[in-house]
Design an enzyme around this catalytic site. Structure first.
Site, mmCIF file in Angstrom:
data_model
loop_
_atom_site.group_PDB
_atom_site.id
_atom_site.type_symbol
_atom_site.label_atom_id
_atom_site.label_comp_id
_atom_site.label_asym_id
_atom_site.label_seq_id
_atom_site.Cartn_x
_atom_site.Cartn_y
_atom_site.Cartn_z
ATOM 1 N N ASP A 66 -47.639 -37.071 33.397
ATOM 2 C CA ASP A 66 -48.216 -35.744 33.647
ATOM 3 C C ASP A 66 -47.264 -34.606 33.325
ATOM 4 O O ASP A 66 -46.066 -34.814 33.106
ATOM 5 C CB ASP A 66 -48.688 -35.634 35.107
ATOM 6 N N ASN A 134 -50.843 -38.010 49.719
ATOM 7 C CA ASN A 134 -52.300 -38.134 49.820
ATOM 8 C C ASN A 134 -52.835 -39.329 49.020
ATOM 9 O O ASN A 134 -54.038 -39.466 48.851
ATOM 10 C CB ASN A 134 -52.977 -36.838 49.326
ATOM 11 N N HIS A 136 -52.220 -39.979 45.796
ATOM 12 C CA HIS A 136 -52.465 -39.791 44.361
ATOM 13 C C HIS A 136 -51.521 -40.638 43.516
ATOM 14 O O HIS A 136 -50.425 -40.986 43.943
ATOM 15 C CB HIS A 136 -52.417 -38.305 43.954
ATOM 16 N N GLU A 141 -55.834 -36.812 41.873
ATOM 17 C CA GLU A 141 -55.918 -36.408 43.273
ATOM 18 C C GLU A 141 -57.129 -37.052 43.956
ATOM 19 O O GLU A 141 -58.051 -37.527 43.286
ATOM 20 C CB GLU A 141 -56.023 -34.875 43.346
#
Ligand code: F6R
Length: 249
Positions: A66, A134, A136, A141
């Site tokens: 990313d 979280n 990811h 996400e």
């Protein structure tokens, strides 16, 4: 799925660095999928040390997961810059190619398509992952498609808070990124996910013991047949290792 629990992130990182080395040595044209962030730093530091003994990266290609939208390669917070500083420029022999999505492309949709094409032409042999608090992976996400290809994503509050540690000027922290999709991650032949520390323990237990669901993107890794979770005691502390059948701890 295999789970390895180490005393420290340095020991876990060294283990993963040796897996990277084995992949480079074993294949004629190896492709490593790479991540950024604090988790991978001990691994990259060990890999640099290992490579000093003459590891030839000249036939290896790397593909990063990313990049932040809006940051060019010279920007100290861009992931291209991170990779140069922490890995590429430290290697005695640089990789043949090191692909990272461009966060400053004029047309981001086209950039996503270009990156997806690069991934198809360079099937990933070993994908290194971290995990968000979280759950990811990459910047895939929660509550998005688990069948995604490379796409632009709005970062969640959790991710922005976690990554603020890298930014002095948090107001100007990017709120969007380009990320490799879950599809490409799952196509990797082998996946190694590193998670260290208290803050990752919920994401770890939800991903390994929970049901596969979009709220916890890393739970999809349960479907892959060659995943190694590299943990420390803190990140593994909620796991019920007796209950996880077929797991080689
Ligand atoms: C980074 C990436 C992210 C990180 C994750 C953990 O390229 O794709 O998924 O791996 O956010 O970040 P750290 O290691 O900083 O806690």
């Amino acid at each position: 799925m295999r789970i390895r629990i180490f005393e420290t992130p340095s020991e876990g990182g060294l283990y993963v660095a040796t897996l990277m080395e084995q992949t480079v040595l074993r294949l004629d044209e190896p492709v490593l999928g790479l991540a950024t962030g604090s988790t991978v730093l001990p691994c990259y530091a060990s890999f640099v040390q290992i490579s000093m003994y003459g590891l030839d990266m000249s036939q290896t290609s790397t593909l990063n997961l990313d990049e932040y939208v809006g940051l060019d390669s010279e920007h100290p917070h861009s992931y291209r810059y991170f990779m140069e500083e922490n890995l590429f420029r430290r290697l005695p022999i640089r990789p043949k190619e090191s692909y990272i999505p461009s966060g400053t492309a004029d047309n981001l949709d086209e950039e996503c398509r270009r990156y997806e094409d690069i991934i198809s032409k360079n099937p990933i042999d070993l994908q290194i992952l971290g995990i968000g608090v979280n759950g990811h992976i990459g910047f895939n996400e929660p509550n998005q498609s688990l069948l995604s290809t490379t796409h632009v994503v709005d970062l969640t509050e959790d991710t922005i808070n976690n990554n603020e540690k890298f930014f002095r000027d948090t107001d100007n922290m990017p709120k969007r990124a380009i990320t490799m999709g879950v599809q490409a991650i799952l196509r990797s032949k082998q996946i190694v996910l590193m998670a260290f520390g208290e803050s990752k323990k919920r994401a770890v237990v939800n991903s390994i013991e929970g049901t596969i669901r979009t709220e916890v993107p890393a739970s999809i890794l349960q479907l892959h047949n060659d995943v190694i979770w590299v943990l420390d005691k803190e990140s593994a502390s909620l796991l019920d290792l007796q209950m996880i059948k077929g797991v080689n701890v």
